[in-house]
Scaffold this active site. Sequence first.
Site, short mmCIF file in Angstrom:
data_model
loop_
_atom_site.label_atom_id
_atom_site.label_comp_id
_atom_site.label_asym_id
_atom_site.label_seq_id
_atom_site.Cartn_x
_atom_site.Cartn_y
_atom_site.Cartn_z
N ARG A 93 53.22 36.82 46.96
CA ARG A 93 52.43 36.30 45.83
C ARG A 93 51.88 37.45 44.99
O ARG A 93 51.23 38.35 45.52
CB ARG A 93 51.28 35.44 46.35
CG ARG A 93 50.27 34.99 45.31
CD ARG A 93 49.24 34.07 45.94
NE ARG A 93 48.15 33.72 45.05
CZ ARG A 93 46.89 34.15 45.18
NH1 ARG A 93 46.58 34.97 46.19
NH2 ARG A 93 45.97 33.78 44.32
N ARG A 134 32.06 30.07 33.08
CA ARG A 134 30.93 30.87 33.54
C ARG A 134 29.71 30.66 32.64
O ARG A 134 29.86 30.33 31.46
CB ARG A 134 31.29 32.36 33.54
CG ARG A 134 32.51 32.70 34.40
CD ARG A 134 32.81 34.19 34.36
NE ARG A 134 34.04 34.53 35.06
CZ ARG A 134 34.15 34.69 36.38
NH1 ARG A 134 33.07 34.55 37.13
NH2 ARG A 134 35.30 34.98 36.94
N LYS A 284 48.50 23.91 41.76
CA LYS A 284 47.42 24.19 42.71
C LYS A 284 46.41 23.03 42.64
O LYS A 284 45.79 22.80 41.62
CB LYS A 284 46.75 25.52 42.36
CG LYS A 284 47.69 26.70 42.48
CD LYS A 284 47.11 27.98 41.92
CE LYS A 284 45.96 28.51 42.72
NZ LYS A 284 45.51 29.84 42.22
N THR A 344 44.04 29.68 51.42
CA THR A 344 42.63 30.07 51.32
C THR A 344 41.92 30.15 52.68
O THR A 344 41.84 29.17 53.42
CB THR A 344 41.82 29.13 50.40
OG1 THR A 344 42.56 28.89 49.20
CG2 THR A 344 40.50 29.77 50.04
#
Length: 534
Positions: A93, A134, A284, A344
């Site tokens: 990856r 953010r 994803k 993850t």
Amino acid sequence: MKTSTIALILCSAPVASAFTLFQNHLTRKETFLGASSSVNGAILSAKDPTVAAVPKIAQRFRKNTKQLVTLGPASSSKEMIEKLFLAGADVFRLNFSHGSQEQKKELLDIIREVEDKYSHPICVLGDLQGPKLRVGEFSKDFENLEMGQTFRLDLDSAKGDNKRVQLPHPEIISASEIGHTLLVDDGKVKLTVIGKGDDDEYIDTRVDVPGKISNRKGVNTPDSVLDISPLTPKDRSDLEYMLKIGVDWIALSFVQRPADIEEIFDLIDEQLPEGEFKPCVMAKIEKPSCFDGDNLSKLVKLCNGIMVARGDLGVECPPEDVPLLQKIIIDECRKQGKPVVVATQMLESMIDCPTPTRAEASDVATAIYDGADAIMLSAESAAGKYPEESVAMQQRIINRVEGDIHYRNALEQNAPDPDNTPTDAMIVASRQICKTIGAKAIVCFSLHGATVLRASKKRPSVPILALCPFKSTARQLSLSWGVYPDLPKAGSYGYTVSDAEALDDDGPTILTGSDDFDLVLRNACRAALKKGLV
């Protein structure tokens, strides 16, 4: 003296795919059974036995679940990448969230060198960063929010304080409704919307989980579907670069709805250089909206593969829901025959320690028992102290689980029903033949991998050796459960030399565009022997 037997089943698929089954095995001798050119009822004829080379890295291929390894500062050298491949890495990856595009090209070139050295296709996945939501900046760099206080998020660019801060994403303010939750800094601070300004200029929130909030911390919106594209200007630039250098898979972040998959496919069609192979797209799954209605089924159908991105998924969904969602995603992918990766924090402690916690080992094992095609390493291999040990540990867990009778029972119990097609009928029959005659491997010939994926979907009890005339197809198939593609040469399946020379792993001779099926079968035998599958 024992010999290996090959039983041939021809398929009526558009590319005349074929399955070959190996029965028994003798390390140094092999008997070939070839096929005539007739599709309906091939005539088998015996060939003289020949000597094959002893597999050098056979253990490397003794697993069904694949390993996806992230490259980074700890694993950017050719020496380390080769070690990771030998330790079990099937897919590398390239995380475009970090580093320059030129650095990714250098890593890709190294991977291709390792691929050529071992004559085994290695898949490369390019991972797009996606939008980063953010808050703005504070006058004091940070503030501590107290339980129950009111805190405003607005579009004003002035620096924030204990009462307010900029949220430079009008789409979040527009999509937020009374009662919606906002999570700051991976959920360390939880805000609930209690009011909204006219013209969507601000939202007022109540602090339900207090804590420190500092400059540019991330914001998650588990209750809202945002009217934004999953592809930022940076992502579009990175996507164009990925198509230029030739990655095999592209992972799309921040997928909220099926239209996001359609958008990236449209871009790929527009930007793909002429004559280049089209990469596969992996969605994803990290947003709760992916589970609204039939969204998950549609997403799996549209894309080529799925990643269970448990990082953001674990922030936006309750932790107790994540294991269940993981199983739901894997089951849907198995039902539709699409490869699925679990990612993850699989061996997170191995960033700093040479061994994982027992809970981490159980987490990896659970993903394997669930039937995932691949499991992934992130920071463990990209920035950790023990990248090679992390990959080796994953392979040890894979081997241990796949040797357990409960694993095979779980696969059989959750096996999807076959489709009403000649190809699926042949695949179901081949699985039964494997059990009946004790076959060592199934060999599948395919142009673009569709038949191979159908074989993988059925989770046979023996390895699937995929022979393709295109390197890109072979590389893409490296991600799928139980599939070990052979690296083609010069766009051909077969050899034009003697059997002895064809089985010379160090320097085989290739005929470009050969369609002689006897030669194709010899190539299959050579590949199976080389990988130690028989």
